[in-house]
Scaffold this active site. Structure first.
Site, PDB file in Angstrom:
ATOM      1  N   ARG A 100     -21.697 -11.746   5.917  1.00 21.99           N
ATOM      2  CA  ARG A 100     -22.294 -11.702   4.574  1.00 21.99           C
ATOM      3  C   ARG A 100     -23.221 -12.890   4.337  1.00 21.99           C
ATOM      4  NH1 ARG A 100     -17.299  -9.612   0.906  1.00 21.99           N
ATOM      5  NH2 ARG A 100     -17.748  -7.402   1.172  1.00 21.99           N
ATOM      6  N   GLY A 144     -17.536  -0.799  -2.768  1.00 20.01           N
ATOM      7  CA  GLY A 144     -17.513  -0.224  -4.121  1.00 20.01           C
ATOM      8  C   GLY A 144     -18.908   0.075  -4.638  1.00 20.01           C
ATOM      9  N   GLY A 197     -17.503  -1.019   3.273  1.00 17.21           N
ATOM     10  CA  GLY A 197     -16.045  -1.076   3.325  1.00 17.21           C
ATOM     11  C   GLY A 197     -15.494  -0.699   4.683  1.00 17.21           C
ATOM     12  N   LYS A 244      -8.199   9.003  -0.036  1.00 13.91           N
ATOM     13  CA  LYS A 244      -7.994   9.763  -1.267  1.00 13.91           C
ATOM     14  C   LYS A 244      -9.174  10.600  -1.738  1.00 13.91           C
ATOM     15  CE  LYS A 244      -5.001   6.480  -3.606  1.00 13.91           C
ATOM     16  NZ  LYS A 244      -5.336   5.521  -4.649  1.00 13.91           N
TER      17      LYS A 244
HETATM   18  P1  AMP Z   1     -10.730   4.668   1.970  1.00 14.81           P
HETATM   19  O1  AMP Z   1     -10.525   3.242   1.543  1.00 14.81           O
HETATM   20  O2  AMP Z   1     -10.430   5.674   0.911  1.00 14.81           O
HETATM   21  O3  AMP Z   1     -12.051   4.888   2.676  1.00 14.81           O
HETATM   22  O4  AMP Z   1      -9.576   4.948   3.018  1.00 14.81           O
HETATM   23  C1  AMP Z   1      -9.510   4.276   4.228  1.00 14.81           C
HETATM   24  C2  AMP Z   1      -8.089   4.350   4.701  1.00 14.81           C
HETATM   25  O5  AMP Z   1      -7.696   5.698   4.795  1.00 14.81           O
HETATM   26  C3  AMP Z   1      -7.915   3.756   6.075  1.00 14.81           C
HETATM   27  O6  AMP Z   1      -7.128   2.602   5.978  1.00 14.81           O
HETATM   28  C4  AMP Z   1      -7.210   4.850   6.864  1.00 14.81           C
HETATM   29  O7  AMP Z   1      -6.125   4.370   7.625  1.00 14.81           O
HETATM   30  C5  AMP Z   1      -6.701   5.790   5.787  1.00 14.81           C
HETATM   31  N1  AMP Z   1      -6.581   7.167   6.259  1.00 14.81           N
HETATM   32  C6  AMP Z   1      -7.525   7.913   6.847  1.00 14.81           C
HETATM   33  N2  AMP Z   1      -7.032   9.110   7.198  1.00 14.81           N
HETATM   34  C7  AMP Z   1      -5.751   9.133   6.827  1.00 14.81           C
HETATM   35  C8  AMP Z   1      -4.696  10.102   6.934  1.00 14.81           C
HETATM   36  N3  AMP Z   1      -4.907  11.289   7.514  1.00 14.81           N
HETATM   37  N4  AMP Z   1      -3.489   9.789   6.437  1.00 14.81           N
HETATM   38  C9  AMP Z   1      -3.288   8.594   5.871  1.00 14.81           C
HETATM   39  N5  AMP Z   1      -4.229   7.630   5.744  1.00 14.81           N
HETATM   40  C10 AMP Z   1      -5.446   7.900   6.215  1.00 14.81           C
END
Ligand code: AMP
Length: 400
Positions: free
Chosen positions: A40, A379, A356, A203
């Site tokens: 950064r 974000g 991220g 999510k």
């Molecule tokens: P995000 O911050 O929403 O982009 O989510 C990233 C996180 O989602 C990472 O730490 C991954 O380990 C987790 N992730 C991705 N796929 C899965 C899954 N099938 N089940 C549980 N966690 C997941």
């Protein structure tokens, strides 16, 4: 939102005293406080050099962590000044000012000569920063004659140093922020087709706005990661004990209907890498087909899905990716994320990676340098892709 903002290249910066907001919120070693990743800081060097080459004097302002309006020595920016001096090289000693907007800071700012660089202490030590206090914004502005925002990572925050200050000074973007707006704004406003969007991560709820905004613009949406199972369940498939957001099932169903009515494709995983749990020692199994049996959870897209997604990405002229395809932090569940990153790196068109975790994955797998753009803001990039206005961008002067 207008992404076409004036930059330091559009105005005369020669000899100006400039307040520049940067994002020096770098990861540090908990025990020693040493900077563990200086990307950064390095990303802002081109903007700093550009301004110093034109005899500007710079007052740099950043946050570090979440001190919640209190002075916390472990979140001091002091080590960052030394690292920036090193990155700028001989002849550019960066002075550190432990004061922020008091008499000492103002006196030091007034004494800066062309080519000097001073870094102020962590702006979030002051409660007025996150409250977007106009008095703090005015105090900051009083030290300079021009405001430059180069902190894309905090551009979605309406804080005193990211947005408030622009009420009191002419305000333009730095080169890093301009690059982010060009890449992310470009895929939103004028993507070459076919335009493929890949969404993953834990999510659905985090990506609702992005799905809604991009469904109109993209031709194909590839959905993997934890969020895919809510969609599969909404489409009527069994998903075992995989992640599922019950309260988003209806939305997922609506999105699939909307896609069909618009003539767009939403592709979901057609096979999976599963395990009984994420515990150490749980052995991964490949499950063909959409349905996941009871007792298993989907933790990565399977090899056939990897092939399908790779093919779609290869045919695209614009690819945008946000969110890993599985639990990529564990080798056993990282293949799908590798597949997507590799396919994007091999694509000759426009390839943009949201910040991220996704940027971290592209970096870790060694593909970051082969993408058109890897965003520095997690974000901020999500909010921008949702079509939301970023206060740190909206406050800058529009290009004529
Ligand atoms: P995000 O911050 O929403 O982009 O989510 C990233 C996180 O989602 C990472 O730490 C991954 O380990 C987790 N992730 C991705 N796929 C899965 C899954 N099938 N089940 C549980 N966690 C997941």
């Amino acid at each position: 939102m207008n992404y076409n903002k004036k930059t330091i290249e559009d105005i005369d910066v020669t000899g100006k005293k400039i307040l520049m907001r940067v994002d020096f919120n770098v990861p540090r070693d908990k025990a020693t406080g040493a900077i563990t990743d200086d990307r950064r800081i390095a990303e802002t060097v081109p903007t700093i050099r550009y301004l110093l080459d034109r005899n500007a004097a710079l007052i740099l302002c950043s946050h570090m962590g979440r001190p919640k309006g209190q002075r916390k020595e472990e979140l001091s920016l002091l080590p960052v000044a030394a690292r920036l001096s090193k990155l700028l090289g001989a002849g550019h000693e960066v002075t550190f000012c432990s004061d922020i907007v008091g008499e000492e800071a103002k006196a030091k700012a007034a004494a800066l000569k062309p080519g000097d660089v001073m870094l102020l202490e962590n702006i979030r030590f002051l409660p007025g920063e996150e409250a977007n206090d106009p008095e703090l914004a005015r105090e900051l502005a009083s030290m300079a004659e021009l405001y430059v925002n180069d902190a894309f990572g905090t551009a979605h925050r309406a804080h005193a140093s990211t947005a408030g200050v622009a009420k009191y000074l002419p305000a333009v973007s730095g080169l890093l922020l301009a690059r982010e707006l060009k890449a992310l704004g470009g895929v939103l406003t004028n993507p070459a087709h076919p335009f493929v969007v890949i969404l993953g991560g834990a999510k659905v709820s985090d990506k609702l706005g992005v799905i809604n905004n991009l469904l109109d613009k993209a031709d194909t949406l590839l959905i993997g990661g934890g969020m895919a199972y809510t969609f599969l369940r909404a489409a009527g498939f069994g998903i075992g004990s995989s992640l599922c957001e019950e309260d988003r099932l209806e939305y997922a169903g609506e999105m699939m209907k909307k896609a069909a009515s618009l003539g767009k494709r939403i592709l979901l995983p057609i096979d999976h890498i599963c395990a009984e749990s994420l515990e150490e020692g749980a052995s991964p199994v490949t499950i063909p087909g959409e349905t996941i049996p009871e007792g298993l959870m989907g933790l990565d897209i399977g090899p056939k899905t990897g092939e399908l997604f790779t093919k779609c990405i290869a045919e695209a002229k614009t690819v945008l990716w946000n969110g890993p395809m599985g639990v990529f932090e564990k080798t056993a569940f990282s293949a799908g994320t590798w597949d997507v990153a590799r396919a994007m790196a091999d694509n000759g068109g426009v390839t943009v990676v949201g910040g991220g975790d996704t940027a971290a994955a592209a970096e870790r797998f060694g593909y970051a340098a082969r993408m058109s753009h890897v965003s520095t803001g997690g974000g901020a990039s999500l909010e921008l892709l949702e079509g939301l206005e970023l206060p740190g961008v909206a406050c800058l002067q529009d290009k004529e």
